[in-house]
Scaffold this motif. Structure first.
Motif, short mmCIF file in Angstrom:
data_model
loop_
_atom_site.label_atom_id
_atom_site.label_comp_id
_atom_site.label_asym_id
_atom_site.label_seq_id
_atom_site.Cartn_x
_atom_site.Cartn_y
_atom_site.Cartn_z
N PRO A 16 -1.71 -2.81 -10.57
CA PRO A 16 -1.68 -3.27 -9.17
C PRO A 16 -1.54 -2.13 -8.16
O PRO A 16 -2.13 -2.18 -7.08
CB PRO A 16 -0.45 -4.18 -9.10
CG PRO A 16 -0.06 -4.47 -10.49
CD PRO A 16 -0.65 -3.45 -11.38
N SER A 20 -4.23 -1.44 -5.24
CA SER A 20 -3.86 -1.34 -3.81
C SER A 20 -4.47 -0.08 -3.19
O SER A 20 -5.03 -0.13 -2.09
CB SER A 20 -2.34 -1.27 -3.63
OG SER A 20 -1.71 -2.28 -4.34
N SER A 24 -7.69 0.09 -0.33
CA SER A 24 -7.47 0.73 0.98
C SER A 24 -8.30 2.00 1.13
O SER A 24 -8.84 2.27 2.21
CB SER A 24 -5.99 1.00 1.23
OG SER A 24 -5.29 1.18 0.04
N ALA A 183 -4.97 -5.43 0.62
CA ALA A 183 -4.38 -4.20 0.06
C ALA A 183 -2.91 -4.08 0.47
O ALA A 183 -2.05 -3.71 -0.33
CB ALA A 183 -5.16 -2.97 0.51
N THR A 186 -0.82 -6.61 -1.54
CA THR A 186 -0.65 -6.13 -2.92
C THR A 186 0.36 -4.99 -2.96
O THR A 186 1.22 -4.93 -3.85
CB THR A 186 -2.01 -5.63 -3.49
OG1 THR A 186 -3.04 -6.53 -3.12
CG2 THR A 186 -1.97 -5.49 -4.99
N GLY A 187 0.25 -4.08 -1.98
CA GLY A 187 1.16 -2.92 -1.91
C GLY A 187 2.60 -3.33 -1.68
O GLY A 187 3.52 -2.81 -2.31
N TYR A 190 3.78 -4.89 -5.06
CA TYR A 190 3.81 -4.08 -6.30
C TYR A 190 4.14 -2.60 -6.13
O TYR A 190 4.45 -1.94 -7.11
CB TYR A 190 2.45 -4.19 -7.03
CG TYR A 190 2.16 -5.57 -7.54
CD1 TYR A 190 2.83 -6.07 -8.66
CD2 TYR A 190 1.22 -6.39 -6.91
CE1 TYR A 190 2.55 -7.34 -9.14
CE2 TYR A 190 0.96 -7.66 -7.38
CZ TYR A 190 1.62 -8.14 -8.49
OH TYR A 190 1.36 -9.39 -8.97
N MET A 191 3.99 -2.05 -4.93
CA MET A 191 4.13 -0.60 -4.78
C MET A 191 5.55 -0.14 -5.10
O MET A 191 6.52 -0.74 -4.65
CB MET A 191 3.75 -0.19 -3.35
CG MET A 191 3.67 1.31 -3.15
SD MET A 191 2.49 2.12 -4.24
CE MET A 191 0.94 1.48 -3.65
#
Length: 486
Positions: A16, A20, A24, A183, A186-187, A190-191
Motif C-alpha cells: 500500500p 500511494s 501520486s 492516493a 491510501t497514504g 497505510y503510510m
C-alpha cells in the motif's frame, strides 16, 4: 521480539505504501506533460504570448529546482507521514485551483503550488524505496517507479489531446484531483514513518544559497530557451553567473559544515557519481526530444495534436512495460549489460532522428521513438539504483535529493539548449532561401532546426556512454549483510 513484530508489520504494508507513492508520482508527472500539449490552445484562451505561456512549465521547473535540494533536510527533520500528507495536500490544492482558474495568473499560481507538492514527493518516494527494500530487491522496486515516471509523461499528451477534443483543458486537473484524493486516503491509512527524524538545525544561509543557486541556474537556462534575446540577453547571462557563484559558495559551505544541509560527500562514491552523470545525460535527452518531436510532427509533417499524442504513445508504452523488466534484470545481472547497450541504442536512434525530413513517414518516427524509449528504460533506473546502492544508509536523503535536483537542472538545460539550437537552425536555413516568405519553407526550416537538436542530444548520449563504460555492479548482498550486522 517487539522489533521483529514491528518489522513484519512494516513488510505487510510495503505494497500500500508503494501504491500511494506510485499514484501520486504518476499524477504529478502526468499533469506536467498533459499541460504541454494544451499550451498553444491556452495562449489563445488567455490571450498571452508564447514567452508568457512558457512560464507554466518554467515556473514548475523553477519551484522544483528550489525545493528539491532542501528535501534532504526536510526528510531528516519531519516524518514520512507528515511529508507525504503535506506534499499531497499541496498537489490537491494546486490541482483544484488550476481546474477552477479563470485567468493565466491564477493558473500559473496553481502550477507553483502543484510543484511544491511534487518537489517534496519525488525525493521522499526514492528515499522510502531505499529504506523499505533491501539492496538486492531494489531494482524491481525502482523498475515500478520507472514504469510510473516514464508512463505518465507518455500517456499525458494522448489523454490531454482526447480530453481537449471531448471536454476542455480544465479536465486535465479534475481527473488528476480524483487520483490524488485516492492516493491521499491510501497514504493516511497505510503510510508509516520509515526513518528516524534527527531534527537537524536550520541553516538559513545554506537554504538561501541553494535557493538562489539552483533557482537562478534553472531560470537563466529556461529564459534562454524562451527565444526572446536568447543566450545574449543580459537577464540570462546575469542569472546564470549569479546562480553558479551561489552554488560554488553553497558547495564550499556544505563541505566545511559538520552537519551539512546537503551532504556533497556522496560524490566520494564513484558509482554514485557515474550514476548522476548518466541520469543527467538521459534526462537532457528525454526532455529535449519530447520538446522538439511534437513540434516536428505538428509543423514539419502537419499532423493534429491528438495524432501527435497517438504517435508518441507506443514508445511510452514500451518504456513503461520495460522498466519493471529492466529492474528485475538489474537485480540479476547488474548495470553494465543494461546501461551500455541502452546508451548504444539511444545513440543510434538519435543519429537516425537527425536525418528526419518533411518527407519522413510516421512509421519511421514511431519505430525510432520506440527504440529511443527502449534504450532509456535500460539506462535510467539501473544507473540510478546502482549509484544509490553504493551509499551508506545515512546518505540516502542526500543522494536522492542531489539525483532529483540534477534531473530538474538537466531538464531546464536540455530544453533551453534544444530551443536555441532549433531556432538557430531555422534562422540559418531561412537565410539561405531565395523565398523565405513561402509558407512551405516554414516546415522545412523547422525540420532543419530539429535535425540540429538531435545531433546535439546524440553528442550528450555519447558523453553518457563514455561515463557508462566505467560502471561496475555495487556488491549489495555483502554490503547489506554488513549493515545488518552493525
Amino acid at each position: 521480539m517487539d522489533f521483529q513484530k514491528q518489522e513484519s508489520e512494516k513488510k505487510l504494508r510495503v505494497l500500500p505504501i508503494l501504491i500511494s507513492f506510485l499514484i501520486s508520482g504518476f499524477i504529478g508527472l502526468f499533469s506536467e506533460t498533459a499541460l504541454n500539449i494544451a499550451l498553444s490552445d491556452l495562449m489563445k484562451i488567455f490571450n498571452v504570448t508564447s514567452a508568457s505561456i512558457q512560464w507554466l512549465t518554467t515556473g514548475y521547473l523553477l519551484t522544483l529546482g528550489i525545493l528539491v535540494p532542501i528535501s534532504a533536510f526536510l526528510i531528516q527533520r519531519f516524518t514520512t507521514r507528515q511529508l507525504f500528507i503535506t506534499s499531497l495536500s499541496f498537489s490537491i490544492i494546486g490541482s483544484l485551483v488550476a481546474a477552477l482558474a479563470p485567468n493565466f495568473e491564477v493558473l500559473l499560481t496553481a502550477r507553483v503550488i502543484q510543484a511544491i507538492g511534487t518537489g517534496i514527493l519525488l525525493p521522499l518516494m526514492f528515499n522510502t524505496i531505499l529504506v523499505i527494500f533491501p539492496p538486492e530487491k531494489r531494482g524491481a522496486a525502482m523498475g515500478m517507479i520507472g514504469l510510473v515516471i516514464m508512463f505518465a509523461p507518455a500517456v499525458g499528451p494522448t489523454a490531454a489531446g482526447f480530453l481537449m477534443q471531448a471536454l476542455s483543458w480544465h479536465w486535465i486537473f479534475w481527473i488528476s484531483l480524483v487520483f490524488l484524493a485516492i492516493a491521499l486516503f491510501t497514504g493516511i491509512v497505510y503510510m508509516q514513518n520509515m526513518s528516524a527524524t534527527t531534527k537537524p538545525k536550520v541553516d538559513w544561509l545554506s537554504i538561501f544559497l541553494s535557493t538562489v543557486g539552483f533557482g537562478c541556474v534553472v531560470f537563466g537556462f529556461s529564459r534562454a530557451g524562451e527565444g526572446s534575446g536568447g543566450w545574449g540577453h543580459p537577464e540570462v547571462i546575469s542569472s546564470i553567473i549569479v546562480g553558479v557563484l551561489a552554488l560554488i559558495l553553497f558547495s564550499i559551505r556544505q563541505l566545511l559544515m559538520k552537519q551539512p544541509m546537503l551532504n556533497l560527500r556522496v560524490f566520494k562514491y564513484p558509482m554514485y557519481t557515474i550514476g548522476v552523470i548518466v541520469v543527467f545525460a538521459s534526462m537532457m535527452i528525454i526532455l529535449a526530444s519530447m520538446l522538439v518531436l511534437p513540434m516536428y510532427l505538428q509543423v514539419g509533417i502537419t499532423v493534429s495534436t491528438f495524432a501527435t499524442g497517438l504517435i508518441l504513445l507506443p514508445g511510452g508504452v514500451i518504456n513503461g512495460i520495460m522498466s519493471p523488466i529492466t529492474g528485475k534484470l538489474f537485480d540479476k545481472y547488474g548495470p553494465k549489460w543494461l546501461v551500455i547497450p541502452g546508451l548504444i541504442l539511444i545513440t543510434v536512434a538519435l543519429w537516425f532522428f537527425s536525418t528526419l525530413t518533411t518527407a519522413s513517414t510516421i512509421t519511421f518516427v514511431i519505430v525510432l521513438h520506440c527504440i529511443l524509449m527502449l534504450g532509456i528504460s535500460m539506462v535510467m533506473m539501473p544507473a540510478q539504483t546502482n549509484g544509490l546502492n553504493q551509499l551508506p544508509r545515512e546518505l540516502y536523503p542526500d543522494g536522492t535529493a542531489i539525483m532529483n535536483t540534477m534531473q530538474q537542472v538537466a531538464g531546464a538545460i536540455g530544453t533551453a539548449v534544444a530551443v536555441s539550437v532549433m531556432t538557430a537552425g531555422q534562422e540559418s536555413f531561412m537565410r539561405k532561401m531565395m523565398a523565405p516568405k513561402d509558407p512551405s519553407m516554414i516546415s522545412e526550416a523547422l525540420t532543419s532546426g530539429v535535425q540540429n537538436v538531435f545531433i546535439f542530444v546524440m553528442t550528450v548520449a555519447i558523453i553518457g556512454l563514455v561515463a557508462a563504460l566505467f560502471i561496475k555492479r555495487v556488491q549489495t548482498k555483502q554490503k547489506h549483510a554488513q549493515s545488518a550486522g552493525h
